[in-house]
Design an enzyme around this catalytic site. Structure first.
Site, mmCIF file in Angstrom:
data_model
loop_
_atom_site.group_PDB
_atom_site.id
_atom_site.type_symbol
_atom_site.label_atom_id
_atom_site.label_comp_id
_atom_site.label_asym_id
_atom_site.label_seq_id
_atom_site.Cartn_x
_atom_site.Cartn_y
_atom_site.Cartn_z
ATOM 1 C CG ASN A 164 -0.060 2.739 -2.400
ATOM 2 O OD1 ASN A 164 0.274 3.804 -2.906
ATOM 3 N ND2 ASN A 164 -0.790 2.667 -1.298
ATOM 4 C CB CYS A 191 7.636 -4.955 -0.155
ATOM 5 S SG CYS A 191 6.091 -4.501 -0.957
ATOM 6 C CB CYS A 221 3.323 -2.918 -1.834
ATOM 7 S SG CYS A 221 2.530 -3.517 -0.348
ATOM 8 C CD GLU A 269 7.361 -0.659 -0.707
ATOM 9 O OE1 GLU A 269 6.218 -0.745 -1.193
ATOM 10 O OE2 GLU A 269 7.574 -0.386 0.493
ATOM 11 C CB CYS A 295 4.682 -4.747 3.911
ATOM 12 S SG CYS A 295 4.590 -5.497 2.283
ATOM 13 C CD GLU A 335 -5.177 1.351 -0.869
ATOM 14 O OE1 GLU A 335 -6.313 1.855 -0.758
ATOM 15 O OE2 GLU A 335 -4.289 1.432 0.014
HETATM 16 N N1 THU Z 1 1.895 -0.287 1.135
HETATM 17 C C1 THU Z 1 2.908 -0.165 0.217
HETATM 18 O O1 THU Z 1 2.690 0.302 -0.905
HETATM 19 N N2 THU Z 1 4.130 -0.583 0.595
HETATM 20 C C2 THU Z 1 4.437 -1.133 1.789
HETATM 21 O O2 THU Z 1 5.527 -1.632 1.976
HETATM 22 C C3 THU Z 1 3.464 -1.065 2.873
HETATM 23 C C4 THU Z 1 2.070 -0.818 2.467
HETATM 24 C C5 THU Z 1 0.551 0.123 0.743
HETATM 25 C C6 THU Z 1 -0.420 -1.015 0.618
HETATM 26 C C7 THU Z 1 -1.736 -0.293 0.826
HETATM 27 O O3 THU Z 1 -2.140 0.244 -0.418
HETATM 28 C C8 THU Z 1 -1.389 0.850 1.759
HETATM 29 O O4 THU Z 1 0.009 1.013 1.688
HETATM 30 C C9 THU Z 1 -1.785 0.607 3.207
HETATM 31 O O5 THU Z 1 -1.303 -0.595 3.673
#
Ligand code: THU
Length: 136
Positions: A47, A92, A58, A60, A89, A49
């Site tokens: 991930n 994804c 994300c 995935e 999520c 940000e």
């Molecule tokens: N996140 C992912 O990388 N994958 C997911 O399926 C759920 C959330 C990340 C997004 C963000 O950077 C952090 O987790 C918190 O939500």
């Protein structure tokens, strides 16, 4: 598809390694993903940000988009490593489903324990798929 223990081990290692490169200074929730694609190659993502929060991505989707950009069109398995074995999520799930609703999804925690093994079909019932778009 039935993944071998060796394949699972390789995907877990790749996802855990990618997780070390996650850029998550805001949530502090580090995620690593590894996708096994149709050719047999593995693609990874972490991930990423951003100070402008919605501009992040994300793990995935980083992994599946890289696979597609490299010519893959099928996804056979996805391994996600998080602190607590969290599931992908909704966005994804949708992005992954486009390329393999029957893909195995393996959720792994930070100690590399598998917390769940399921499929995308189970995670995204009645998915919206390409064939749901009316032909024009
Ligand atoms: N996140 C992912 O990388 N994958 C997911 O399926 C759920 C959330 C990340 C997004 C963000 O950077 C952090 O987790 C918190 O939500």
């Amino acid at each position: 598809m039935a993944l071998s223990a060796e394949q699972i081990g390789h995907l877990v290692d790749a996802a855990a390694k990618a997780r070390q490169h996650a850029y998550a200074p805001y949530s502090k929730y580090l995620v690593g993903a590894a996708v096994l694609a149709g050719s047999g190659s593995t693609y990874v993502g972490a991930n990423v940000e951003n100070a402008a929060f919605p501009s992040g991505m994300c793990a995935e989707r980083v992994a599946v988009f890289d696979a597609i950009a490299r010519g893959e069109r099928e996804i056979k398995a996805v391994v996600v490593v998080t602190e607590n074995g969290g599931a992908p999520c909704g966005a994804c799930r949708q992005a992954l489903a486009e390329f393999g609703l029957d893909a195995d999804v393996i959720l792994v925690d930070a100690t590399c324990n598998i917390s769940a093994q399921t499929t995308l079909r189970e995670l995204l019932p009645r998915a919206f798929r390409p064939q749901d778009l009316p032909r024009r």
